[in-house]
Design a protein around this motif. Structure first.
Motif, PDB file in Angstrom:
ATOM      1  N   VAL A   1     -32.568  12.006  38.827  1.00  0.00           N
ATOM      2  CA  VAL A   1     -32.866  13.216  37.990  1.00  0.00           C
ATOM      3  C   VAL A   1     -31.692  14.031  37.677  1.00  0.00           C
ATOM      4  O   VAL A   1     -30.950  14.084  39.002  1.00  0.00           O
ATOM      5  CB  VAL A   1     -33.987  14.051  38.311  1.00  0.00           C
ATOM      6  N   LYS A   2     -31.221  14.526  36.810  1.00  0.00           N
ATOM      7  CA  LYS A   2     -29.901  15.386  36.457  1.00  0.00           C
ATOM      8  C   LYS A   2     -30.322  16.787  36.494  1.00  0.00           C
ATOM      9  O   LYS A   2     -31.259  17.293  35.843  1.00  0.00           O
ATOM     10  CB  LYS A   2     -29.392  15.006  35.050  1.00  0.00           C
ATOM     11  N   LEU A   3     -29.336  17.287  37.338  1.00  0.00           N
ATOM     12  CA  LEU A   3     -29.411  18.782  37.544  1.00  0.00           C
ATOM     13  C   LEU A   3     -28.194  19.330  36.823  1.00  0.00           C
ATOM     14  O   LEU A   3     -27.125  19.189  37.568  1.00  0.00           O
ATOM     15  CB  LEU A   3     -29.427  19.060  39.300  1.00  0.00           C
ATOM     16  N   LEU A   4     -28.705  20.120  35.821  1.00  0.00           N
ATOM     17  CA  LEU A   4     -27.363  20.738  35.149  1.00  0.00           C
ATOM     18  C   LEU A   4     -27.711  22.191  34.691  1.00  0.00           C
ATOM     19  O   LEU A   4     -28.952  22.604  34.362  1.00  0.00           O
ATOM     20  CB  LEU A   4     -27.323  19.976  33.663  1.00  0.00           C
ATOM     21  N   PRO A   5     -26.525  22.854  34.667  1.00  0.00           N
ATOM     22  CA  PRO A   5     -26.608  24.151  34.132  1.00  0.00           C
ATOM     23  C   PRO A   5     -26.811  24.134  32.831  1.00  0.00           C
ATOM     24  O   PRO A   5     -26.374  23.118  31.953  1.00  0.00           O
ATOM     25  CB  PRO A   5     -25.237  25.102  34.519  1.00  0.00           C
ATOM     26  N   PHE A   6     -26.968  25.064  31.854  1.00  0.00           N
ATOM     27  CA  PHE A   6     -27.552  25.484  30.552  1.00  0.00           C
ATOM     28  C   PHE A   6     -26.356  24.752  29.846  1.00  0.00           C
ATOM     29  O   PHE A   6     -26.367  23.979  28.744  1.00  0.00           O
ATOM     30  CB  PHE A   6     -27.827  26.532  30.030  1.00  0.00           C
ATOM     31  N   HIS A   7     -25.306  25.416  30.214  1.00  0.00           N
ATOM     32  CA  HIS A   7     -23.818  24.988  29.400  1.00  0.00           C
ATOM     33  C   HIS A   7     -23.481  23.592  29.464  1.00  0.00           C
ATOM     34  O   HIS A   7     -23.107  23.114  28.352  1.00  0.00           O
ATOM     35  CB  HIS A   7     -22.878  26.005  30.007  1.00  0.00           C
ATOM     36  N   SER A   8     -23.835  22.977  30.598  1.00  0.00           N
ATOM     37  CA  SER A   8     -23.346  21.654  30.659  1.00  0.00           C
ATOM     38  C   SER A   8     -24.323  20.541  30.032  1.00  0.00           C
ATOM     39  O   SER A   8     -23.909  19.444  29.757  1.00  0.00           O
ATOM     40  CB  SER A   8     -23.214  21.206  32.006  1.00  0.00           C
ATOM     41  N   SER A   9     -25.587  21.072  29.407  1.00  0.00           N
ATOM     42  CA  SER A   9     -26.542  20.354  28.946  1.00  0.00           C
ATOM     43  C   SER A   9     -26.244  20.302  27.317  1.00  0.00           C
ATOM     44  O   SER A   9     -26.673  19.155  26.910  1.00  0.00           O
ATOM     45  CB  SER A   9     -27.717  20.731  29.172  1.00  0.00           C
TER      46      SER A   9
END
Length: 614
Positions: free
Chosen positions: A559-567
């Motif tokens: 599962v990828k855990l990402l901040p909004f900006h990096s998505s």
């Protein structure tokens, strides 16, 4: 036996008459004029003008696994498929012809070339052999079992030989007359019905019924492997198997395909809503340029995660040595180190460090310490997140001999320094794209339910506005009509409760067959939301990869855990967004900025969206 050609009389041209283009020609005529013979150009113009809008016409594209290159392919959902060869031969240069070859008088003397009808026949059979392997395109029983569900044929266009000259030279003995369109049958003043009848006279059979839109897409899938999209979204840039066609398949839509194939020289701007295929078009363009350009191709974006994903795509396509991909700041860092200009003093964690680094690159180019024109082409994804001075710098990196630049833009996804864009113009930063801008409004990524849900949080941002050819329009997305489950919106007492509920939902999806790599959790701030999710998911035994450690390959099934900006620029079948509403009250922030970020995050989901908050 070789038949000598009789002397053929000249044929005069007719008075022109204007027609409105109707058929879809791929690539667009304007993008290929310099590469076409005069006869090919005239015939392409006739196809556009005299065929209705449900005709699809392709010019000079490699077809199927054998990469054959017929001059034109014409496809109609009811009429069928035609393969055509166009010859600009003139009466006094065509000296002899047999059923196998022709003899031409050229500046270098006599030259023997294949008979164009035989050439078209072989191309047609190569195409049919590929299509007949697909059971969804063939009859399943009866005397036609295994044969195509639609008629097909082939023919020749003699762009400079009239029907009278054709008959006088007795060419009918080596070219079947009903398979030939002559010069006087493709004039600008020719009646559309008569022109079309010349095409239909090439068929022996007809009336099989209409091809459905999915069947038309299957034909395109087989004919043009380069426009294929795998069904699994997270593997968007992985290699696509060429073996058996799956039951469900996806290809670039016709507007995307025409745009991708038609991008010619000069500066181009594509304005597109989220999920409209902008990055697909950029990738297709980069791959094409890598096979034709001498200097490297530069692809820039703001998001480091998107840069890694694009790198994965170019590596899979075997062109990573020619296509240089980087986030804008990583590219600036490399320019300063490679050309020994030196990095700015200070700590990269300082707010002004990265701005100082960009300024050093600008000054380095001004002082000729860093060369301009390093690349045959520059392609910019996420152009809405580039400052004007960045764009002005990047434009200088394009070799003036090729002058090839492509910029992708979506004002609704502009999530960095949004207040600075209101008076922005492309001309002001050196981008000369007047008359070469394209708008993509259809969202293919999200289901209608997800798109409507996301739009509800950013209604004002999606209110359409016009900005002229040199400005930045705001586009309202249009759903492609795909349906799915309604997004889940759940309110829970605490962040740990939210993370636990989402963990249960993702584990259930995994048990139902969704790989971990097809899921992502997106957060606004790591403290406290991302950190809480990280802790709870690991205790729940869910494999998790965070931010810079993310790689886009099947081997990283997490599962990828990402901040909004990096998505930005990414997509996943299942997306979970915790902390909505809770963070806005605790962290603060402008309403418009928060709405943009939430809209970007929600539109990463292709199938299922889970939202939790206070």
């Amino acid at each position: 036996m070789t038949r000598p050609m009789r002397t053929l009389p000249r044929y005069g041209s007719s008075n022109p008459q204007a027609f409105r283009p109707m058929a879809t020609l791929i690539p667009s005529l304007s993008s290929r004029l310099s590469r076409m013979t005069s006869g090919e150009k005239r015939f392409a113009q006739r196809l556009e003008a005299k065929l209705e809008e449900d005709y699809l016409c392709w010019y000079d594209l490699p077809v199927g696994p054998a990469n054959v290159h017929p001059d034109f392919i014409v496809l109609h959902p009811k009429r069928g498929l035609i393969i055509l060869e166009v010859k600009d031969w003139k009466p006094d240069t065509l000296r002899a012809m047999t059923r196998a070859d022709a003899t031409l008088l050229t500046d270098a003397g006599m030259k023997r070339v294949p008979n164009p009808l035989e050439q078209a026949r072989q191309y047609a059979h190569a195409v049919v052999d590929v299509l007949e392997k697909d059971p969804q395109l063939t009859f399943s029983s009866g005397r036609m079992k295994g044969r195509l569900l639609f008629p097909w044929t082939y023919g020749v266009v003699l762009a400079n030989i009239s029907r009278r000259q054709f008959e006088a030279a007795e060419l009918a003995e080596v070219l079947e007359p009903h398979r030939v369109i002559c010069q006087d049958e493709m004039t600008e003043s020719a009646e559309a019905e008569a022109f079309q009848q010349r095409l239909w006279d090439m068929f022996h059979l007809g009336g099989f019924g209409h091809l459905s839109l999915p069947q038309l897409d299957r034909i395109r899938w087989h004919l043009f492997p380069e426009i294929r999209l795998p069904a699994r979204q997270i593997g968007l840039f992985d290699e696509v198997e060429d073996a058996e066609a799956p039951d469900l398949l996806r290809v670039l839509d016709l507007q995307q395909e025409q745009l991708a194939r038609s991008l010619g020289e000069g500066h181009r701007v594509i304005h597109g809503v989220a999920g409209s295929g902008k990055t697909l078009i950029l990738g297709y363009r980069a791959e094409h340029l890598a096979r034709t350009c001498a200097k490297p191709i530069l692809v820039l974006c703001y998001n480091k995660a998107l840069a890694r994903r694009l790198e994965h795509w170019m590596h899979a396509k075997g062109v990573s040595d020619k296509v240089h991909i980087a986030s804008f700041h990583a590219w600036c860092h490399r320019q300063l180190t490679v050309y020994h200009v030196g990095l700015p003093h200070g700590d990269p964690g300082d707010p002004g460090y990265w701005g100082a680094m960009v300024q050093r690159v600008i000054e380095g180019v001004d002082r000729h310490l860093i060369p301009a024109g390093q690349y045959d082409a520059v392609l910019i994804d996420e152009g809405h997140d580039f400052r004007p001075e960045w764009l002005k710098l990047v434009v200088r990196m394009v070799d003036p001999l090729t002058d090839s630049l492509l910029l992708l833009y979506d004002d609704a996804q502009s999530i960095y320094d949004t207040g600075r864009r209101r008076d922005f113009s492309f001309r002001g930063v050196g981008i000369r794209a007047q008359g070469r801008t394209t708008i993509l409004k259809v969202n293919y990524r999200n289901t209608r339910e997800i798109l409507d849900f996301a739009a509800g949080f950013a209604r004002e941002l999606l209110r359409a506005t016009d900005a002229g050819d040199d400005g930045v329009p705001r586009l309202a997305p249009v759903s492609a009509g795909r349906h799915g489950d309604a997004p889940s919106l759940v309110k829970l007492p605490s962040l740990r409760d939210e993370a636990a509920w989402l963990a249960d939902q993702l584990k259930a999806a995994h048990r139902a067959g969704t790989p971990w790599r097809d899921m992502a959790v997106l957060y606004r701030h790591y403290e406290p939301v991302g950190k809480t999710v990280n802790s709870v998911f690991r205790l729940a035994g869910i494999p998790l990869t965070w931010k810079d450690a993310i790689r886009f390959s099947d081997r990283q099934d997490t599962v990828k855990l990402l901040p909004f900006h990096s998505s930005k620029g990414l997509e996943f079948p299942v997306v979970a967004i915790p902390g909505v509403g809770r963070e806005a009250s605790e962290k603060g922030g402008a309403d418009e900025e928060e709405a943009r970020l939430l809209y970007v995050a929600m539109t990463r989901a292709t199938e299922k969206l889970l939202v939790t908050g206070a």
